[in-house]
Design an enzyme around this catalytic site. Sequence first.
Site, PDB file in Angstrom:
ATOM      1  CD  GLU A   1     -10.406   1.223  45.814  1.00 19.44           C
ATOM      2  OE1 GLU A   1     -11.346   1.940  45.417  1.00 19.44           O
ATOM      3  OE2 GLU A   1      -9.924   1.280  46.954  1.00 19.44           O
TER       4      GLU A   1
HETATM    5  C1  LIG Z   1      -7.739  -9.444  47.953  1.00 19.99           C
HETATM    6  C2  LIG Z   1      -8.941  -8.584  48.159  1.00 19.99           C
HETATM    7  C3  LIG Z   1      -8.820  -7.413  48.889  1.00 19.99           C
HETATM    8  C4  LIG Z   1      -9.953  -6.620  49.122  1.00 19.99           C
HETATM    9  N1  LIG Z   1      -9.856  -5.514  49.934  1.00 19.99           N
HETATM   10  C5  LIG Z   1     -10.989  -4.908  50.360  1.00 19.99           C
HETATM   11  C6  LIG Z   1     -10.962  -3.908  51.382  1.00 19.99           C
HETATM   12  O1  LIG Z   1      -9.905  -3.544  51.886  1.00 19.99           O
HETATM   13  N2  LIG Z   1     -12.139  -3.377  51.803  1.00 19.99           N
HETATM   14  C7  LIG Z   1     -13.334  -3.766  51.283  1.00 19.99           C
HETATM   15  O2  LIG Z   1     -14.356  -3.274  51.732  1.00 19.99           O
HETATM   16  N3  LIG Z   1     -13.392  -4.685  50.288  1.00 19.99           N
HETATM   17  C8  LIG Z   1     -12.251  -5.265  49.817  1.00 19.99           C
HETATM   18  N4  LIG Z   1     -12.316  -6.228  48.840  1.00 19.99           N
HETATM   19  C9  LIG Z   1     -13.591  -6.544  48.234  1.00 19.99           C
HETATM   20  C10 LIG Z   1     -13.698  -6.076  46.788  1.00 19.99           C
HETATM   21  O3  LIG Z   1     -13.738  -4.683  46.727  1.00 19.99           O
HETATM   22  C11 LIG Z   1     -14.944  -6.753  46.168  1.00 19.99           C
HETATM   23  O4  LIG Z   1     -14.667  -8.129  46.075  1.00 19.99           O
HETATM   24  C12 LIG Z   1     -15.281  -6.167  44.814  1.00 19.99           C
HETATM   25  O5  LIG Z   1     -15.788  -4.879  44.981  1.00 19.99           O
HETATM   26  C13 LIG Z   1     -16.309  -6.986  44.041  1.00 19.99           C
HETATM   27  O6  LIG Z   1     -17.422  -7.289  44.834  1.00 19.99           O
HETATM   28  P1  LIG Z   1     -17.951  -8.798  44.950  1.00 19.99           P
HETATM   29  O7  LIG Z   1     -16.774  -9.652  45.253  1.00 19.99           O
HETATM   30  O8  LIG Z   1     -19.065  -8.807  45.894  1.00 19.99           O
HETATM   31  O9  LIG Z   1     -18.424  -9.157  43.505  1.00 19.99           O
HETATM   32  P2  LIG Z   1     -19.933  -9.002  42.942  1.00 19.99           P
HETATM   33  O10 LIG Z   1     -20.443  -7.677  43.278  1.00 19.99           O
HETATM   34  O11 LIG Z   1     -20.716 -10.168  43.380  1.00 19.99           O
HETATM   35  O12 LIG Z   1     -19.683  -9.066  41.370  1.00 19.99           O
HETATM   36  C14 LIG Z   1     -19.518 -10.319  40.653  1.00 19.99           C
HETATM   37  C15 LIG Z   1     -19.454 -10.042  39.160  1.00 19.99           C
HETATM   38  O13 LIG Z   1     -20.680  -9.467  38.722  1.00 19.99           O
HETATM   39  C16 LIG Z   1     -20.472  -8.216  38.087  1.00 19.99           C
HETATM   40  N5  LIG Z   1     -21.561  -7.314  38.453  1.00 19.99           N
HETATM   41  C17 LIG Z   1     -22.042  -7.060  39.681  1.00 19.99           C
HETATM   42  N6  LIG Z   1     -23.057  -6.187  39.623  1.00 19.99           N
HETATM   43  C18 LIG Z   1     -23.231  -5.875  38.327  1.00 19.99           C
HETATM   44  C19 LIG Z   1     -24.115  -5.009  37.616  1.00 19.99           C
HETATM   45  N7  LIG Z   1     -25.040  -4.285  38.233  1.00 19.99           N
HETATM   46  N8  LIG Z   1     -23.998  -4.937  36.265  1.00 19.99           N
HETATM   47  C20 LIG Z   1     -23.043  -5.642  35.615  1.00 19.99           C
HETATM   48  N9  LIG Z   1     -22.186  -6.467  36.235  1.00 19.99           N
HETATM   49  C21 LIG Z   1     -22.265  -6.579  37.572  1.00 19.99           C
HETATM   50  C22 LIG Z   1     -19.115  -7.717  38.579  1.00 19.99           C
HETATM   51  O14 LIG Z   1     -18.483  -6.866  37.639  1.00 19.99           O
HETATM   52  C23 LIG Z   1     -18.361  -9.036  38.755  1.00 19.99           C
HETATM   53  O15 LIG Z   1     -17.807  -9.428  37.534  1.00 19.99           O
HETATM   54  C24 LIG Z   1     -11.188  -6.995  48.558  1.00 19.99           C
HETATM   55  C25 LIG Z   1     -11.291  -8.151  47.781  1.00 19.99           C
HETATM   56  C26 LIG Z   1     -10.196  -8.951  47.594  1.00 19.99           C
HETATM   57  C27 LIG Z   1     -10.355 -10.231  46.819  1.00 19.99           C
END
Ligand SMILES: Cc1cc2nc3c(=O)[nH]c(=O)nc-3n(C[C@H](O)[C@H](O)[C@H](O)COP(=O)(O)OP(=O)(O)OC[C@H]3O[C@@H](n4cnc5c(N)ncnc54)[C@H](O)[C@@H]3O)c2cc1C
Length: 606
Positions: A444
């Site tokens: 989220e």
């Molecule tokens: C157990 C679990 C349940 C989940 N459930 C769902 C679900 O039901 N539906 C769904 O769609 N998704 C779901 N997710 C996905 C989750 O919402 C994402 O993992 C989350 O939004 C982060 O995205 P990412 O993993 O791609 O991280 P990334 O976007 O790759 O981010 C990696 C790091 O970089 C930082 N970062 C990224 N962009 C920037 C920026 N522009 N400026 C500064 N910092 C930045 C972030 O803060 C983070 O620390 C789930 C994930 C997990 C692990």
Amino acid sequence: MPVYKAPLRDMKFLLNEVFDYPEHYASLASGENATPDIVEAILRECGKFCEEVLSPLYLSGDEEGCKLENGEVTTPTGYREAYQQYVSGGWQGLSAPADFGGQGLPASMGLLKQEMMGTANWSFSMYPGLSLGAMNTIFLHGSDDQQQTYLPPLTEGHWGGTMCLTEPQCGTDLGQVKTRAEPQPDGSYRLTGTKIFISSGDHDLTENIVHIVLARLPDAPKGTRGISLFIVPKFLPDSQGCVGERNTVVCGNLEKKMGIKASATCVMNFDGATGFLIGPENEGLNCMFTFMNTARIGTAIQGVGPAELSYQWALAYAKERRSMRALSGKKEPDQVADSLIHHADVRRMLLTQKAIAEGGRAMLYYAARLADHMVEGLTQGDDKKAGKYDDKLGFLTPILKGFLTELGYEAANLGVQVFGGHGYIREHGMEQIVRDTRIATLYEGTTGIQALDLLGRKVLLMTRGGAVREFTLKIANFARKHLTDKRLRPFALELLKLTGQWNLLTVRIMLAARKDRDVVSSAAYDFLMYSGYVTMAYIWVRQAAAAVDKLDHGGDESEAFYQAKLATTEFYFERLLPRAQSHASSMLSSSKNLMQLDAEDLAFTG
Ligand SMILES: Cc1cc2nc3c(=O)[nH]c(=O)nc-3n(C[C@H](O)[C@H](O)[C@H](O)COP(=O)(O)OP(=O)(O)OC[C@H]3O[C@@H](n4cnc5c(N)ncnc54)[C@H](O)[C@@H]3O)c2cc1C
């Protein structure tokens, strides 16, 4: 085995004596049936369900986890039966519109329910929680036909829902979504692509699962402006609206993960799956984010829940476990040693947990009133009202989500510490709470993204500091009213000082960001945490002021209860609030200390 006890006394204090929910509900169309008696009966019944049905499955669900066999996911032993009880209790439709079979109670009632369920068993609560996301999306953006088909079984809980956003290459940056949606002659679409990390993507709790999916139409513009939203059911509804043909969306894998192991986190493969457009073409992200503020309050609960659960279990342990003697002299001379609760350092940990759990809960209840007004505006088609409250809530939600989940994790860690080595051993459940709550700062919107949303969008871009000015004015007006009472004066004075500082920090960052754009990102986390500590301070003084009033004029609670509120406010102001100054100082430091090293010079290995 440890059990959860619903904190009904604290909940009632907040509802009736701090935030005047009886008056609030009386002012809402949806509040007609939310009389104090009914609210109390619902809370009591929900508490019982959480204590007797959900809490006993907390440790076993983690141990057993979910299983994937032949493309079908099964949940741990006892989850199906618990879910059936949840459905027959009518819990899913508590705050859903009566037109679709819900009870039509205010949105905040749903949040109170979610808090208890999430604290007793977060993994379980995610199944109905994700369904609520799907229900809200269809309620706001679905056609009449879609609403008639999907909302009644979702509201009853016979069908479940998911939110399918994330793909392997993107979670935060949804502009990179690749899943394709090809229009078909009959008006439907065929969706092809892979979604990962999908909570409740498949399971055995409901007869159908309604996926809400982000995908791209063939000629869609690049980036976030080219994303549309689709309903993709696991089983296509037949002409009667009953479960029909199996759709080509299957769970390809279950993620092996750190915590919330009883919640199925799925890789979902869409292989030409039949879907139906929901909302306008290419406006999928806007539609998806309509209810984002309420969804994020939902996730903020995952900060309060673990703090509460870990505190309850740590407190019980600290009263039983004995170690050495208190420095101020023997407290239990007949015993071989004094219990842990008599050591100041153990109290530091317990009171930190308590201040976070009760302070966080109060922050949620404060925001939930705004959510009620926002939802009422939306359901009545009053865009002005909905917009006004969405803005107020929009400022608070990144603070609640980011700050409370960070503190919830801290509180859960402290619970392990109170247990000493036993906290690291699985049977007590303390390490599980840490593992389970770790996700809350990630999904989220990560804390970093919440911080950017708060500082970059809501404070600087959209309001040029106006959001901080408006909220701090409210705090300052409240503080001024309590300057004359000597029990509240020190807190009120400190609040006044902080409101001035919060505005000043905002102006200084605004000016610095004009010269250096990296400042927004480099200051955002500290700005968010600072905002969280000050907001929690305000909310603690709201509780202290109510306690003082009830001590003087009588209230529903005991004198000890109100005195404990005052003592915890004092603890918060003297021990936790000073952290705000460290964040103030960090946020003002230059972005240079973060950006000056070349990426290649961040490590020298080999
Ligand atoms: C157990 C679990 C349940 C989940 N459930 C769902 C679900 O039901 N539906 C769904 O769609 N998704 C779901 N997710 C996905 C989750 O919402 C994402 O993992 C989350 O939004 C982060 O995205 P990412 O993993 O791609 O991280 P990334 O976007 O790759 O981010 C990696 C790091 O970089 C930082 N970062 C990224 N962009 C920037 C920026 N522009 N400026 C500064 N910092 C930045 C972030 O803060 C983070 O620390 C789930 C994930 C997990 C692990």
